[in-house]
Design a protein around this motif. Structure first.
Motif, PDB file in Angstrom:
ATOM      1  N   TYR A 118       8.833   4.556   6.534  1.00  0.00           N
ATOM      2  CA  TYR A 118       9.139   3.332   5.779  1.00  0.00           C
ATOM      3  C   TYR A 118       8.036   2.951   4.804  1.00  0.00           C
ATOM      4  CZ  TYR A 118      12.675   2.849   9.367  1.00  0.00           C
ATOM      5  OH  TYR A 118      13.751   3.087  10.173  1.00  0.00           O
ATOM      6  N   TYR A 130      -4.250   0.831   2.524  1.00  0.00           N
ATOM      7  CA  TYR A 130      -4.668  -0.385   3.236  1.00  0.00           C
ATOM      8  C   TYR A 130      -4.507  -0.287   4.741  1.00  0.00           C
ATOM      9  CZ  TYR A 130       0.140  -0.053   2.396  1.00  0.00           C
ATOM     10  OH  TYR A 130       1.383   0.480   2.309  1.00  0.00           O
ATOM     11  N   ARG A 131      -3.789   0.720   5.259  1.00  0.00           N
ATOM     12  CA  ARG A 131      -3.602   0.837   6.718  1.00  0.00           C
ATOM     13  C   ARG A 131      -4.811   1.603   7.251  1.00  0.00           C
ATOM     14  NH1 ARG A 131       0.941  -0.698   8.710  1.00  0.00           N
ATOM     15  NH2 ARG A 131       2.141  -0.403   6.825  1.00  0.00           N
ATOM     16  N   GLY A 179       5.939   5.686   0.902  1.00  0.00           N
ATOM     17  CA  GLY A 179       6.322   4.713  -0.123  1.00  0.00           C
ATOM     18  C   GLY A 179       5.596   4.943  -1.436  1.00  0.00           C
ATOM     19  N   ALA A 180       4.404   5.494  -1.338  1.00  0.00           N
ATOM     20  CA  ALA A 180       3.607   5.753  -2.546  1.00  0.00           C
ATOM     21  C   ALA A 180       4.001   7.072  -3.196  1.00  0.00           C
ATOM     22  CB  ALA A 180       2.117   5.790  -2.182  1.00  0.00           C
ATOM     23  N   ASN A 228       5.467   7.673   7.589  1.00  0.00           N
ATOM     24  CA  ASN A 228       5.827   6.903   8.793  1.00  0.00           C
ATOM     25  C   ASN A 228       7.250   6.374   8.702  1.00  0.00           C
ATOM     26  OD1 ASN A 228       5.558   4.828   6.976  1.00  0.00           O
ATOM     27  ND2 ASN A 228       3.684   3.998   7.862  1.00  0.00           N
TER      28      ASN A 228
HETATM   29  C1  LIG Z   1       1.148  -0.819  -7.080  1.00  0.00           C
HETATM   30  C2  LIG Z   1       1.688  -1.583  -5.906  1.00  0.00           C
HETATM   31  N1  LIG Z   1       3.014  -1.825  -5.832  1.00  0.00           N
HETATM   32  C3  LIG Z   1       3.524  -2.511  -4.794  1.00  0.00           C
HETATM   33  C4  LIG Z   1       2.688  -2.974  -3.799  1.00  0.00           C
HETATM   34  C5  LIG Z   1       3.281  -3.707  -2.602  1.00  0.00           C
HETATM   35  N2  LIG Z   1       3.291  -2.832  -1.441  1.00  0.00           N
HETATM   36  C6  LIG Z   1       2.331  -2.931  -0.524  1.00  0.00           C
HETATM   37  S1  LIG Z   1       2.530  -1.798   0.659  1.00  0.00           S
HETATM   38  C7  LIG Z   1       3.903  -1.166  -0.024  1.00  0.00           C
HETATM   39  C8  LIG Z   1       4.663  -0.034   0.637  1.00  0.00           C
HETATM   40  C9  LIG Z   1       3.899   1.245   0.753  1.00  0.00           C
HETATM   41  O1  LIG Z   1       4.468   2.066   1.719  1.00  0.00           O
HETATM   42  P1  LIG Z   1       3.826   3.433   2.182  1.00  0.00           P
HETATM   43  O2  LIG Z   1       3.158   4.062   1.021  1.00  0.00           O
HETATM   44  O3  LIG Z   1       4.863   4.204   2.860  1.00  0.00           O
HETATM   45  O4  LIG Z   1       2.666   3.039   3.208  1.00  0.00           O
HETATM   46  P2  LIG Z   1       2.772   2.421   4.668  1.00  0.00           P
HETATM   47  O5  LIG Z   1       2.767   0.930   4.507  1.00  0.00           O
HETATM   48  O6  LIG Z   1       4.015   2.903   5.277  1.00  0.00           O
HETATM   49  O7  LIG Z   1       1.555   2.862   5.371  1.00  0.00           O
HETATM   50  C10 LIG Z   1       4.212  -1.841  -1.186  1.00  0.00           C
HETATM   51  C11 LIG Z   1       5.368  -1.543  -2.019  1.00  0.00           C
HETATM   52  C12 LIG Z   1       1.308  -2.719  -3.924  1.00  0.00           C
HETATM   53  N3  LIG Z   1       0.443  -3.121  -3.004  1.00  0.00           N
HETATM   54  N4  LIG Z   1       0.828  -2.002  -4.958  1.00  0.00           N
END
Ligand SMILES: Cc1ncc(C[n+]2csc(CCOP(=O)(O)OP(=O)(O)O)c2C)c(N)n1
Ligand SMILES: [Mg+2]
Length: 462
Positions: free
Chosen positions: A300, A191-192, A270-271, A298
């Protein structure tokens, strides 16, 4: 004589500092040993402690010839991306003198070392670039930064609603990677996505009007922040990690059609612990898919630091049998070089994992001030010392490849361009209500209808 046989690697930031403070800080092996050298106005590098006067770049050049045998020993190391500190000082010294490595047209820079996993050789740490390219990279990074700052301001002014995840701080990632691929290669991200959408060919207006929900938006204002698309750009995906198997699918399609293209499949730190990633790595390796899995680390995932979330934060090794590279994601040239290597690699050998070590300046999204799980000092320090735009600017200026006035002119142009797009994005109209039902499925049957928000209403869909 420089004791270069004993010396280890020399980081670009140390070189930059050395030049700025006219002092060379060198590494002895991996531990920092302060050895003071002064760069004299006649381009002599002089040791300030002791009486050893070192050489001008010309005499260093001669010494290189005289010491071929020593250089031969260091060559093995260099092949493994470890350039001797001596050579780096020499090249940098030469660049200061407008020598071979810095003419008005081209320059050679040294990146941080790349970390490698299951690879004998990695990308080159010596990156040659030209003036045109440098200007392009600078302009692109500034545009993404300015666009994101504007998006943030528009959000605060309630001109943008819903979700909004900013990419500020990560500009070198999308600019560097895009420079190493072609428009026929595919990209899919989470989404970023604003920076990536722009880099994939959507206009600034296409991004900003998508955020304001207006018809000039790249998804006609129907998608918003998380759902932007373009040619060979598959979004914009809100479900964490879900884009990773899709990316492998895109790479599979390319291989199946015998196209010589790749899919850059991005995800965050996070993923990185999700099960579906490991399933995808397996099938991608099994079928040797031309997929570069990119972990944009990044630091976090929402409010959780990588260290708190992952038992192993060396994300480039997490593909196990899939080889990996980690590069400095704040250095556009390092990212470009890494992606160049990866593209060539995956077309011949199947998947690779690239971790780009980067940082996000804003909170996770606009509703997160981003200060409860990290200190303001941390953000400030990275902005001051590692900012991808400022550090690149310093490189360009110190190598005389562009002038400060030229960069200032670019800044002004970018600011104007983004301001103009923002004004249109605010005043633009929305698509009509009927149109909301269209473009849900690709080529739906003639009498196809979809349900509206109210379960009792349906409307035709084209
Ligand atoms: C399957 C799922 N679990 C939880 C969420 C909530 N959520 C949105 S962003 C995020 C963190 C992801 O972090 P990262 O992958 O590091 O990406 P960044 O935001 O740092 O670009 C979470 C847990 C989601 N959107 N989808
Ligand atoms: Mg993250």
């Amino acid at each position: 004589m420089l004791p270069f046989k004993k010396l280890g690697t020399f980081s670009p930031s140390a070189i930059t500092k050395a030049v700025r403070y006219k002092r060379f800080v060198t590494y002895d092996g991996r531990s920092v040993t302060l050895m003071n050298y002064s760069l004299m106005s006649n381009h002599t590098i002089k040791r300030t402690k002791g009486d050893q006067t070192l050489k001008t770049p010309q005499s260093i050049n001669m010494d290189v010839d005289r010491n071929k045998s020593t250089l031969a020993q260091t060559n093995t190391r260099m092949k493994n991306n470890q350039t001797s500190m001596f050579q780096r000082i020499w090249k940098y010294g030469a660049s200061l003198c407008n020598g071979k490595y810095s003419t008005a047209a081209s320059a050679t820079f040294t990146t941080k070392d790349f970390d490698l996993h299951r690879l004998d050789m990695g990308p080159s740490t010596e990156v040659t670039t030209n003036r045109e390219e440098c200007i392009k990279f600078y302009r692109e990074m500034q545009t993404v930064r300015r666009m994101e700052t504007t998006a943030g301001n528009m959000y605060k002014a309630k001109q943008v609603r819903g979700f909004c995840h900013l990419y500020s701080g990560q500009e070198a990632c999308c600019v560097g990677m895009e420079a190493a691929i072609t428009p026929d290669d595919a990209v899919i991200t989470a989404y970023r996505a604003h920076g990536w959408t722009y880099m994939r060919g959507v206009s600034i207006l296409g991004v900003l009007a998508e955020l304001t929900g207006k018809k000039s938006g790249c998804s006609l204002g129907k998608g918003g922040s998380m759902h932007m698309y373009g040619k060979n750009f598959y979004g914009g995906n809100g479900i964490v990690g879900a884009q990773v198997p899709l990316g492998a699918g895109i790479a599979f399609a390319m291989k199946y059609r015998k196209e010589k293209n790749i899919c850059v499949t991005l995800y965050g730190d996070g993923a990185a612990n999700q099960g579906q990633l490991f399933e995808t790595f397996n099938i991608a390796k099994l079928w040797d898919l031309p997929c570069v899995f990119v972990c944009e680390n990044n630091g976090y995932g929402m409010g959780t630091s990588a260290e708190r979330a992952s038992a192993c934060i060396d994300y480039y090794t997490r593909g196990d049998y899939v080889p990996g590279i980690r590069c400095d994601g704040m250095d556009v040239l390092a990212v470009r070089e890494a992606m160049r290597f990866c593209k060539e690699y995956v077309l011949k050998n199947g998947p690779i994992l690239l971790e780009v070590a980067t940082y996000r300046y804003s909170g996770h999204s606009m509703s997160d001030p981003g200060t409860s799980y990290r200190s303001r000092e941390e953000v400030k320090e990275i902005r001051e010392k590692k900012d991808p735009i400022t550090t690149f600017k310093e490189k360009l200026l110190s190598s005389n490849i562009v002038t400060a006035d030229e960069l200032k002119k670019i800044d002004t142009e970018v600011r104007k361009e983004v301001e103009e797009a923002a004004e249109i994005a605010k005043s633009d109209t929305e698509i009509s209500g009927d149109y909301l039902y269209n473009q849900i499925y690709y080529q739906p049957p003639a009498d196809f209808t979809v349900r509206g928000c109210d379960p009792m209403t349906t409307a035709p869909s084209k």
